[in-house]
Write an enzyme that holds these catalytic residues in place. Structure first.
Site, mmCIF file in Angstrom:
data_model
loop_
_atom_site.group_PDB
_atom_site.id
_atom_site.type_symbol
_atom_site.label_atom_id
_atom_site.label_comp_id
_atom_site.label_asym_id
_atom_site.label_seq_id
_atom_site.Cartn_x
_atom_site.Cartn_y
_atom_site.Cartn_z
ATOM 1 N N GLU A 188 3.898 16.409 6.994
ATOM 2 C CA GLU A 188 5.225 15.926 6.610
ATOM 3 C C GLU A 188 5.979 17.155 6.137
ATOM 4 O OE1 GLU A 188 8.171 14.930 5.298
ATOM 5 O OE2 GLU A 188 7.378 13.858 3.562
ATOM 6 N N CYS A 238 12.931 16.207 1.536
ATOM 7 C CA CYS A 238 12.759 16.517 2.948
ATOM 8 C C CYS A 238 13.762 15.722 3.790
ATOM 9 C CB CYS A 238 11.332 16.217 3.383
ATOM 10 S SG CYS A 238 10.760 14.606 2.841
HETATM 11 O O1 LIG Z 1 10.628 15.069 0.360
HETATM 12 C C1 LIG Z 1 10.537 13.880 0.785
HETATM 13 C C2 LIG Z 1 10.896 12.820 -0.116
HETATM 14 C C3 LIG Z 1 11.029 11.465 0.463
HETATM 15 C C4 LIG Z 1 11.861 10.610 -0.415
HETATM 16 C C5 LIG Z 1 12.007 9.225 0.164
HETATM 17 O O2 LIG Z 1 11.023 8.556 0.414
HETATM 18 O O3 LIG Z 1 13.138 8.788 0.383
#
Ligand SMILES: O=CCCCC(=O)O
Length: 451
Positions: free
Chosen positions: A231, A265
């Site tokens: 991820e 992200c």
């Molecule tokens: O960095 C990734 C965070 C994901 C936050 C989310 O689930 O919206």
């Protein structure tokens, strides 16, 4: 300085340092995780493990203020957001506790020869999780909880700036009743991480982190024939195509870009607006971004000095290459980075294909849905996307053509424990959360009966 340290990004003060694990500690962690896989994970039921996850859910909520204070100091998350993260992590534990038996139930197969055939989902062994600092609890929760309920055990190597949230998590799992070895925290060095990936007792690795680290981990996992879930980064678009409520679209764009101080992200990093809405949207977006207040806790400091230096250099580079600042100043005070919007970005600029990990939005005007799709897909990343479009069929048509793992129509914040999260292209592969995420490290064992 210790390899793992708590340095408050708001003040620069070092509060605590922790030494890296010794090789003997790594060996002890590996053997505990393996022993617990064989003696506990393989002999307990999904329902028994899910019951412990429910207790874990309660503990996340009971301890939310203490947990929040830890990450506020480690990576600067404003306290109210940090409390929200602890609660959300608890809700992930509760959701998996509730759905695990249903999601892991045997799956009957319809087969041509009519023989009774089904998949049974079981754990595969010890899984390594390499976890980031941006959501110190939530990211670990979505890796560790589904895996342990499934029947795996986990070793967590948390970010080096998060040693105290790492220890608090290990304590939470222990206090919830999980046996020693079900969840092992290790302050592993880079060399030790490589050794763990190569170790025959480890069956897989899940990384949430940068594209650069993703490439290293994938290479090491590939060499050791281990599955990995990656991820990685994102440069998600927020497409404004059709709305009779620009104010609401602006509010959602601000949320998409400013959430977690822009350090997500799947943050809405590229705001792409059809020309008929552009002038009004851009004026209101500029005002809303200018109205974000550090003092009121709308955003926090960036997570570290190096994060601030990196983002500042990226924005400086963009300006040198001809981009313009609509609002903001690229002059951080310590690690407090004034929310910024940049425009006039062209494909030849570095920033066009980079991820900006902080409160900096790129704003684009496009003339058609096709142009919006082309712009969206020109990024090397393909994590998520948001489409603001009152015509839902049109939103779906556009969403169909985006090279991304997630299309959220009408809002930014549609992630949830029971829906998978992940991307394509340089955003990585595999999924977390939901049934699909829970099965990433499952042995999908086939049973067939001759009669
Ligand atoms: O960095 C990734 C965070 C994901 C936050 C989310 O689930 O919206």
């Amino acid at each position: 300085m210790g390899a793992f340290a708590v340095i408050d990004p708001a003040t620069g003060a070092t509060h605590a340092e922790y030494p890296a694990a010794t090789d003997a500690e790594v060996e002890a962690g590996l053997s505990a995780a393996q022993k617990t896989y064989q003696e506990w994970a393989r002999t307990t039921t999904v329902a028994e493990r899910a019951a412990l996850a429910q207790r874990l859910a309660d503990l996340f909520v009971e301890r939310k203020d203490k947990l929040a204070a830890i990450i506020n100091r480690e990576m600067g998350k404003p306290l109210h957001q940090a409390v929200g993260e602890a609660e959300f992590s608890g809700s992930i534990a509760a959701a998996f506790a509730e759905h695990a038996e249903e999601w892991l139930a045997d799956e009957e197969l319809e087969v041509a020869d009519g023989l009774r055939s089904f998949f049974r989902y079981q754990g595969v062994g010890v899984i390594l999780g390499i976890m980031p600092w941006n959501y110190p609890y939530y990211q670990v929760a979505r890796f560790a909880i589904p895996n342990i309920i499934l029947g795996n055990t986990v070793i967590v190597r948390h970010a080096s700036q998060c040693p105290e949230s790492a220890l608090a998590l290990e304590e939470l799992f222990r206090d919830a009743g999980f046996p020693e070895g079900a969840y092992v925290n290790l302050f592993a060095t880079h060399q030790q991480i490589s050794d763990i990936i190569a170790d025959d007792r480890v069956q897989g690795v899940s990384l949430t982190g940068s594209e650069q680290v993703g490439a290293i981990v994938a290479e090491q996992a590939g060499r050791a024939l281990k599955k990995c879930v990656l991820e990685l980064g994102g440069a998600d678009v927020f497409l404004v195509l059709d709305t009779d409520d620009i104010d609401l679209a602006v509010k959602k764009a601000v949320m998409g870009r400013m959430g977690n101080t822009g350090q997500s992200c799947n943050g809405s990093k590229r705001i792409v607006v059809l020309d008929e809405y552009f002038d009004e949207f851009s004026a209101k977006f500029k005002a809303a971004i200018a109205g974000q207040s550090y003092e009121n806790g709308d955003f926090g400091p960036l997570s570290s000095d190096s994060a601030t230096r990196f983002l500042t250099a990226q924005v400086r580079g963009a300006l040198e290459q001809g981009a313009e600042i609509l609002v903001g100043n690229n002059e951080p005070q310590g690690n407090v980075f004034t929310p910024t919007v940049i425009t006039n970005i062209t494909p030849s600029m570095d920033v066009y294909s980079e991820e900006l990990f902080g409160p900096v939005a790129q704003l684009y005007k496009v003339g058609s849905d096709e142009e919006a799709i082309k712009l969206a897909n020109s990024s090397p990343y393909g994590l998520g996307s948001v489409i603001i479009c009152d015509d839902l069929e049109r939103a779906e048509r556009v969403g169909n053509q985006l090279d991304v793992g997630m299309v959220f129509v009408g809002a930014y914040d549609l992630s949830g424990a029971d829906v998978p999260f992940g991307g394509v292209k340089k955003s990585g592969y595999g999924r977390e959360l939901g049934k699909v995420g829970m099965l990433e490290f499952a042995n999908k064992k086939l049973f067939r009966f001759a009669k």
